[in-house]
Motif scaffolding. Sequence first.
Motif, short mmCIF file in Angstrom:
data_model
loop_
_atom_site.label_atom_id
_atom_site.label_comp_id
_atom_site.label_asym_id
_atom_site.label_seq_id
_atom_site.Cartn_x
_atom_site.Cartn_y
_atom_site.Cartn_z
N ALA A 1 22.80 25.12 -15.89
CA ALA A 1 22.38 26.33 -15.17
C ALA A 1 23.02 26.41 -13.79
N GLN A 2 23.34 25.26 -13.20
CA GLN A 2 23.99 25.23 -11.90
C GLN A 2 25.49 25.45 -11.99
N GLY A 3 26.02 25.51 -13.21
CA GLY A 3 27.46 25.70 -13.40
C GLY A 3 28.28 24.45 -13.18
N ARG A 4 27.66 23.29 -13.29
CA ARG A 4 28.40 22.03 -13.10
C ARG A 4 29.39 21.86 -14.25
N GLN A 5 30.59 21.39 -13.94
CA GLN A 5 31.68 21.33 -14.91
C GLN A 5 32.04 19.92 -15.36
N ARG A 6 31.98 18.96 -14.48
CA ARG A 6 32.41 17.59 -14.79
C ARG A 6 31.18 16.68 -14.65
N ILE A 7 30.49 16.52 -15.77
CA ILE A 7 29.16 15.91 -15.76
C ILE A 7 29.24 14.48 -16.26
N ALA A 8 28.73 13.55 -15.46
CA ALA A 8 28.79 12.12 -15.78
C ALA A 8 27.40 11.58 -16.11
N PHE A 9 27.40 10.38 -16.67
CA PHE A 9 26.15 9.70 -17.05
C PHE A 9 26.26 8.23 -16.69
N VAL B 1 26.15 15.38 -1.11
CA VAL B 1 25.16 15.59 -2.17
C VAL B 1 24.21 16.68 -1.70
N PRO B 2 24.02 17.75 -2.48
CA PRO B 2 24.51 17.99 -3.83
C PRO B 2 25.77 18.85 -3.89
N ASP B 3 26.37 19.20 -2.74
CA ASP B 3 27.50 20.14 -2.75
C ASP B 3 28.67 19.62 -3.59
N ASP B 4 29.08 18.38 -3.33
CA ASP B 4 30.19 17.80 -4.09
C ASP B 4 29.70 17.16 -5.39
N LEU B 5 28.51 16.56 -5.32
CA LEU B 5 28.00 15.78 -6.45
C LEU B 5 26.48 15.93 -6.53
N ALA B 6 25.99 16.51 -7.62
CA ALA B 6 24.54 16.57 -7.88
C ALA B 6 24.12 15.26 -8.54
N VAL B 7 23.00 14.69 -8.09
CA VAL B 7 22.51 13.42 -8.63
C VAL B 7 21.06 13.60 -9.05
N PRO C 1 39.84 14.66 -10.87
CA PRO C 1 38.85 15.26 -9.99
C PRO C 1 37.52 14.51 -10.05
N LEU C 2 36.79 14.62 -8.96
CA LEU C 2 35.49 13.95 -8.85
C LEU C 2 34.47 14.63 -9.76
N PRO C 3 33.64 13.87 -10.50
CA PRO C 3 32.53 14.51 -11.21
C PRO C 3 31.69 15.32 -10.23
N ASP C 4 31.16 16.44 -10.69
CA ASP C 4 30.33 17.25 -9.79
C ASP C 4 28.84 17.14 -10.11
N ALA C 5 28.49 16.30 -11.10
CA ALA C 5 27.08 16.04 -11.41
C ALA C 5 26.98 14.72 -12.15
N VAL C 6 25.90 13.99 -11.91
CA VAL C 6 25.67 12.74 -12.63
C VAL C 6 24.18 12.57 -12.89
N PHE C 7 23.85 12.24 -14.13
CA PHE C 7 22.50 11.86 -14.52
C PHE C 7 22.45 10.35 -14.61
N CYS C 8 21.56 9.75 -13.84
CA CYS C 8 21.35 8.30 -13.88
C CYS C 8 20.06 8.04 -14.67
N ALA C 9 20.10 7.11 -15.62
CA ALA C 9 19.01 6.93 -16.56
C ALA C 9 17.75 6.32 -15.96
N ASN C 10 17.78 5.94 -14.70
CA ASN C 10 16.53 5.68 -13.97
C ASN C 10 16.78 5.90 -12.47
N ASP C 11 15.70 5.92 -11.72
CA ASP C 11 15.80 6.28 -10.30
C ASP C 11 16.52 5.24 -9.47
N ILE C 12 16.32 3.96 -9.77
CA ILE C 12 16.94 2.94 -8.91
C ILE C 12 18.46 3.03 -9.01
#
Length: 326
Positions: A173-181, A261-267, A234-245
Motif C-alpha cells: 500500500a505504501q508503494g514499496r518496490q524493493r522489499i527484503a526479509f 527510516v522510513p524515507d529510504d527504508l521502512a522497517v 539499489p538499496l531495499p526500500d522496505a524490510v520485514f524482520c521476523a521479530n522485533d529484536i
Amino acid sequence: MKKITAKDVAARAGVSVSAVSRAYRGTAPLAEEKRKAIFAAAADLGYVSKVDQVLATQASNTIAMVVSEMQNPFYPVAVDALTRLLPSRGLKAIVHVVPAAEDVDTIIRQVLDFRTEGVILASSTMTSGLARACRQNGLPAVLLNRVQSDSRMMAVCCDNYGGAQMIAARFLAQGRQRIAFVGGRLDTSTHIERRRGFRDRLEDAGRLIAHQFDGGFSYRQAYDAAQQMLTLRPLPDAVFCANDIMAIAVLDAARISGVRVPDDLAVVGFDDIPMAAWESYRLTTVRQPLRRMLDQAVDIILAADGSEQVGDIRILPGEMRERASG
C-alpha cells in the motif's frame, strides 16, 4: 520393604554419597556423566530424594514455564506476564531457564521433578523432546507461539501467517518496490509461518521478496545481516524482520549508516516487545496478544486434568502497532 537411601543409590552408581547429594542440587559442581549415572540408578531403585519430596509439596497449584533465548526481550516479558497472570487464578509459577548448551536430559529431569499442573514451553530448542517426555509422564505441556506436526500437540500461537500478510500488505500500500526479509531460526515454525505469510501476500500481488537474510532471531546476527543489506545498490526500500529484536538491530545499523527510516527504508518487526515503543526506535510491528495466549495455555493445562492428551492448537490474531519506522 527396605527404604531406599542415598547410600543405596551411590553404591549402584559407583559414586560417593556426597556425589548423590550434589546431583540433586542442580547448581552443585558434578561431572555430567556422574549426574546421569546417579539419576539412572535412582530411577532403577525407585529412590525419592528429600529434594524431590519438597518439590512435590511446593509444586501443587503450580504452572511451569520453560524458556530459552533470554537475550530476546520477548521471553522475559512472557515470564513477567505469566507471573502476573497466575495469582489471579489461584496458581503459582515455576520458571526453568535453559542455558544455551544445556543437556536435554538434565532439563527434562528438572521439569519432571517439580510435578506441576503442567508446563508451558516457550523454548525454540529441545521443544519436541520436552513435550514428548512430559506427555509420557502424564504432564500436560503446551507450546507457546510455535507448533509441531504432531496430532497430540497442544499449542497457543499468534497468527504468525496472518500477521506477516498484514505487513506485506502495508508495504504494498505504501508503494514499496524493493522489499527484503530478515528471517529467524530456519527450523522453527515461527520463522516458517512468518516468512510464508509475507511471501504469499507479495506473490498474490505479483511481487517477490527481493532479498532475504538470516538473522537467527538475534540482535548480533541481524545487525551483521543489516550491514550487508545496506551495501546493496539499489538499496531495499522496505524490510520485514521476523521479530522485533532483529528489527531493532536493522534500525541501529541504518542510523549508523546514515540511511533515513522510513524515507529510504521502512522497517517493520513482529512481537511488540517494550523496546519497540521506545522513542529512539518507534518501531512499527505486529503485537502478539501475549496475555490472552498465556491465559489460554493455562486453560488447556487445567482442562487436561490428568486425562490422555489430545491435540489442541489455538491461533489468536495479532494487531498492527503503527509507529514511525514503516
